[in-house]
Design an enzyme around this catalytic site. Sequence first.
Site, PDB file in Angstrom:
ATOM      1  N   ASP A  17       9.314  46.749  29.901  1.00 27.32           N
ATOM      2  CA  ASP A  17       9.956  46.522  31.024  1.00 27.32           C
ATOM      3  C   ASP A  17       9.186  47.526  32.167  1.00 27.32           C
ATOM      4  O   ASP A  17       9.094  48.378  31.678  1.00 27.32           O
ATOM      5  CB  ASP A  17      11.486  46.918  31.130  1.00 27.32           C
ATOM      6  N   GLU A  25       8.041  41.039  31.710  1.00 27.06           N
ATOM      7  CA  GLU A  25       8.640  40.100  32.667  1.00 27.06           C
ATOM      8  C   GLU A  25       7.650  39.414  33.369  1.00 27.06           C
ATOM      9  O   GLU A  25       6.419  39.766  33.532  1.00 27.06           O
ATOM     10  CB  GLU A  25       9.125  41.138  33.787  1.00 27.06           C
ATOM     11  N   ASP A  37      16.178  51.622  31.400  1.00 27.60           N
ATOM     12  CA  ASP A  37      15.034  50.859  31.260  1.00 27.60           C
ATOM     13  C   ASP A  37      14.683  50.135  29.865  1.00 27.60           C
ATOM     14  O   ASP A  37      14.192  49.225  29.507  1.00 27.60           O
ATOM     15  CB  ASP A  37      13.635  51.716  31.618  1.00 27.60           C
TER      16      ASP A  37
END
Length: 398
Positions: A181, A265, A358
């Site tokens: 991430d 992502e 996170d």
Amino acid sequence: MSRYRLSPTPAQEQVLAEHCGHARFVWNLAVEQHACWKPGRKNAPGFAEQCRQLIEARAESGWLRAGSIVVQQQALKDFAQAMANFFGRTHRRPVWRRRGRGEGFRIVAVKPGDVRRLSRRVGEVRVPKVGWVRFRWSRAVPGGVRSYRVTRDRAGRWHVAFAAVPEPVPAPGTGEAVGVDRGVAVSAALSTGELLHVPGLREAEKARLLRLQRRLARAGRGSKRRGRVKAAVARLKAREADRRKDWIEKISTGLARGFDVIAVEDLKVSGMTRSARGTLAEPGGGVRQKAGLNRGVLAAGWGRLVTRLEHKAPGRVRRIDPRYTSQTCNACGHRAAESRESQSRFRCVACGHRDNADVNAAKNVRDTAAGHAVDARGGDRVAGPVNREPQRDLLLVG
Ligand SMILES: [Zn+2]
């Protein structure tokens, strides 16, 4: 980057300059099309549409048709990438290109035989419509060159820079997946709990950069001193960029070697703009936070990291729609913006689960790639439709 000094003959130089002219012309057309676009209007043409328009323009203009289609199409592709960088907030909006400044063009689909060594100090590269152009073999040319860029600096010197695709790294075969991430407080977080920081300039170097930049502001235009200071600033910035690139190489190799599946992502421009801005009818929630997040982390070269991962772990990288990964509890699947207590702290308002914010997001990215609908595992479905939404939103994109 491996950059070499090109030494074209005068006749070759003329064709190279024409390639530059075509690339600049096509780039500037794309800039104009996007400059005319305003929110609420029909989308500005994308890459595919622009390619179609390019074919039409070539049919109408003999000057354009005489040039290389590869050069012209690549200019469009470069522009698309520049727009992606702009939306990703790592770069400024692409601007109009002037003759004689930062001129260049890119050639892709380079075959192994297109670069060869003639002697100890001399190499040759094949350029469409130009033929073999000699360059100074100042260091080994990397294997597996797929594309190159030819540039001309303001002093009129020509260079060629080769881009090679690295060899794939063998998968460990453990079946293990990792989620990565883009963090807010850190450069990247792994679902393993590891927090990664991209290296930048050291404190002393930062201070020096600041001093140089102040000096630059005071130096007279066109003065010799200004040129020297400018070069020193460029050297420092190049050093910072080199460190980032080294870091990205190390991290991407480590991930490709350590895990069978790497979930990241998805940063497709469309997805990004949608998630950050919402549609006109329904402005995206948390627009400000999301925008801030995009800005902070993309500076760390996220796009480059994903590209390198895809080179080193082909077929093993999963791109995940990042919406709500930061608001969904990895333990129970409850989604609530309030669960994210601060940039670095996550505490689920439903079950009390705590994690680094996170890392929690990285775990959601990993689990989505593994095919778990994040909220389906939760026990608090009774809480209503709010919880079911992530199932739709945390879709596996790629
Ligand atoms: Zn929870």
